[in-house]
Design a protein around this motif. Structure first.
Motif, PDB file in Angstrom:
ATOM      1  N   ASN A 172     -32.701  40.636   7.753  1.00 57.42           N
ATOM      2  CA  ASN A 172     -32.657  39.389   8.105  1.00 57.42           C
ATOM      3  C   ASN A 172     -32.893  39.099   9.639  1.00 57.42           C
ATOM      4  OD1 ASN A 172     -33.008  38.508   5.509  1.00 57.42           O
ATOM      5  ND2 ASN A 172     -30.687  37.780   5.512  1.00 57.42           N
ATOM      6  N   PHE A 174     -32.639  36.108  12.917  1.00 59.73           N
ATOM      7  CA  PHE A 174     -32.431  34.854  12.914  1.00 59.73           C
ATOM      8  C   PHE A 174     -32.738  34.495  14.480  1.00 59.73           C
ATOM      9  CE2 PHE A 174     -29.711  35.830   9.473  1.00 59.73           C
ATOM     10  CZ  PHE A 174     -30.012  34.740   8.983  1.00 59.73           C
ATOM     11  N   GLU A 186     -34.197  29.681  12.946  1.00 58.96           N
ATOM     12  CA  GLU A 186     -35.467  30.136  12.078  1.00 58.96           C
ATOM     13  C   GLU A 186     -34.902  31.474  11.650  1.00 58.96           C
ATOM     14  OE1 GLU A 186     -37.980  28.243  11.701  1.00 58.96           O
ATOM     15  OE2 GLU A 186     -37.751  26.754  13.490  1.00 58.96           O
ATOM     16  N   GLN A 187     -35.145  31.746  10.203  1.00 63.67           N
ATOM     17  CA  GLN A 187     -34.783  32.831   9.748  1.00 63.67           C
ATOM     18  C   GLN A 187     -36.101  33.664   9.294  1.00 63.67           C
ATOM     19  OE1 GLN A 187     -32.232  32.546   6.189  1.00 63.67           O
ATOM     20  NE2 GLN A 187     -32.484  34.794   5.627  1.00 63.67           N
ATOM     21  N   HIS A 200     -41.657  34.724   8.318  1.00 67.01           N
ATOM     22  CA  HIS A 200     -40.758  33.388   8.250  1.00 67.01           C
ATOM     23  C   HIS A 200     -40.270  33.137   6.721  1.00 67.01           C
ATOM     24  CE1 HIS A 200     -39.894  29.208   8.762  1.00 67.01           C
ATOM     25  NE2 HIS A 200     -39.033  29.485   9.805  1.00 67.01           N
ATOM     26  N   ASN A 221     -26.203  37.131   5.883  1.00 65.26           N
ATOM     27  CA  ASN A 221     -26.594  35.731   5.737  1.00 65.26           C
ATOM     28  C   ASN A 221     -25.101  34.741   6.351  1.00 65.26           C
ATOM     29  OD1 ASN A 221     -28.686  35.591   3.916  1.00 65.26           O
ATOM     30  ND2 ASN A 221     -27.620  37.037   2.808  1.00 65.26           N
TER      31      ASN A 221
END
Length: 451
Positions: A172, A174, A186-187, A200, A221
């Motif tokens: 992940n 970011f 934005e992830q 994206h 997360n």
């Protein structure tokens, strides 16, 4: 009598402001230090430091803000490879929601990948450290493609952080995005199998995301995020001057919060929790978490200090421990693997403003490390002289603390490298990575020589 009372209040407030902001005023506003073209701690700047280039015609690799390691680990969490990700925005002089102006938000910024171990297996070991050799010459930064990025959605990246990859799994990623309407986070997901593509996942938005700047991940997360101002330049009328006053006066209107996301990327409400963990900070900029997870550091740009916190790893609550003064306006910060905090920033704020306006071509740079002193240290009071190897030692600008040792890693008058924002040090190789907010060649790489 009423006039005297008002005058007394004015004098009292002015005195408090000067006392509280004395180091910022003296070091970063009133004093322009005679730095060398380039200084690299324990090495030779001209032979051991180089800037990375964009070999395409776009010249997008400039005006870079943040840099972070992307660690690739095996299934037992042993480090196999360490890649470098960094954000740039070639349109920053036309769109900067922190310093201004807000003229032209259309051009997209960029995300870059640098793989320092690339092609090393076929070269001599010393090729990891020198610059006139085959291996270093073959290592080029690569622009990362943003796959499935929403059409018409601005991309002006600032802070960036990525979770490690384990046994080849995707990570992940970011990125703080200072878009035209508001600032988002934005992830993306990025995989070691295709490291030049970031897909994206979702755009994170919240009324609490007033002015996000930097990130520090606590899980795949969840993260800490700094909000550098309460009033931003996007506000009509007052946005032209109130954020400036908030910065100059050191008003404690910023904060750092901890955010936990729903791991389900399709969840209609992705933010599960948002908790302010460090309120009332003047211009909180960079935020970093130690390798152990037990410490969090926050840079207060307005007060030229780093605020150290103890972290509850179960609840993510922060307890203030101490502040460490630095001799410049700190920007971004990062802990290395040995829990030394690397701090990059701006030694002369007025010169940086002149660069934005096109009056001068470059601004000075300063990067230093803050390392906890050993528990067996016999010091009974802070040393008067420290950082003595630097051309301009930090001891000539700010007092030391008993708890930590400060060492300058990089200095430049801007000719060698301009407007440093971050320092990222690889503890395994000693390499130092420094982006420049308004540097035409946006990332500096310095490597120590072999003994």
């Amino acid at each position: 009598m009423a006039f005297r009372s008002k005058l007394a209040i004015f004098v009292l407030l002015t005195s408090f402001y000067v006392w509280r902001s004395q180091y910022t005023l003296r070091n970063s506003i009133l004093t322009s230090s005679p730095f060398p073209d380039g200084y690299f701690h324990g090495g030779n700047f001209s032979s051991q430091c180089e800037t990375l280039n964009d070999e395409s015609e776009n010249n997008a690799l400039k005006f870079c803000e943040d840099v972070t390691f992307w660690d690739l680990k095996d299934n037992e969490a042993n480090l196999e490879e360490r890649k470098v990700l960094f954000t740039c925005d070639s349109g920053r002089k036309q769109w900067n929601t922190v310093m201004g102006p807000l003229h032209k938000p259309e051009p997209h910024g960029s995300l870059w990948l640098y793989s320092p171990n690339e092609n090393v297996a076929t070269e001599k070991p010393s090729s990891l450290f020198g610059f006139g050799n085959t291996a270093s010459a073959s290592i080029k930064p690569q622009r990362i493609t943003l796959e499935n990025y929403p059409e018409g959605h601005d991309f002006h990246p600032l802070g960036v952080k990525v979770w490690p990859s384990y046994a080849g799994n995707s990570s992940n990623l970011f990125i703080v995005n200072h878009a035209r309407q508001r600032t988002f986070i934005e992830q993306f997901v990025i995989s070691p199998s295709s490291p030049t593509v970031a897909t994206h996942v979702r755009t994170l938005s919240s009324p609490y995301f007033v002015s996000p700047n930097a990130l520090a991940l606590t899980s795949p997360n969840s993260f800490y995020v700094s909000n550098d101002h309460l009033i931003t330049r996007r506000w009509p009328l007052i946005g032209h001057f109130v954020p400036i006053m908030e910065t100059i006066l050191g008003l404690p209107l910023g904060w750092v919060a901890h955010v936990t996301l729903d791991s389900d990327a399709t969840a209609p409400f992705p933010i599960q929790t948002h908790a302010v963990t460090a309120p009332f900070i003047p211009f909180p900029n960079g935020v970093a978490i130690s390798a152990s997870g037990a410490q969090v550091a926050i840079a207060s740009t307005s007060l030229s200090q780093i605020m150290m916190y103890s972290r509850n790893t179960s609840t993510n609550e922060l307890v203030f421990r101490e502040s460490v003064l630095v001799p410049f306006c700190p920007d971004n910060i990062d802990f290395d693997d040995n829990d030394s905090l690397i701090v990059g920033g701006h030694p002369h704020f007025l010169t940086l403003v002149k660069v934005v306006k096109g009056v001068v071509p470059h601004a000075p740079s300063w990067v230093l490390s803050i390392t906890p002193r050993a528990s067996e240290s016999n010091l009974t009071e802070p040393p008067l002289n420290y950082d003595v190897m630097a051309p301009i030692p930090a001891s000539s600008r700010v007092p030391a603390t008993l708890s930590s040792e400060v060492v300058t890693l990089l200095q430049s008058n801007g000719v060698g490298f301009s407007s440093s924002t971050t320092g990222l040090r690889d503890s395994t190789t000693g390499a130092l990575y420094v982006p420049g907010l308004y540097a035409e060649e946006g990332l500096l790489v310095c490597r120590p020589a072999l003994a």
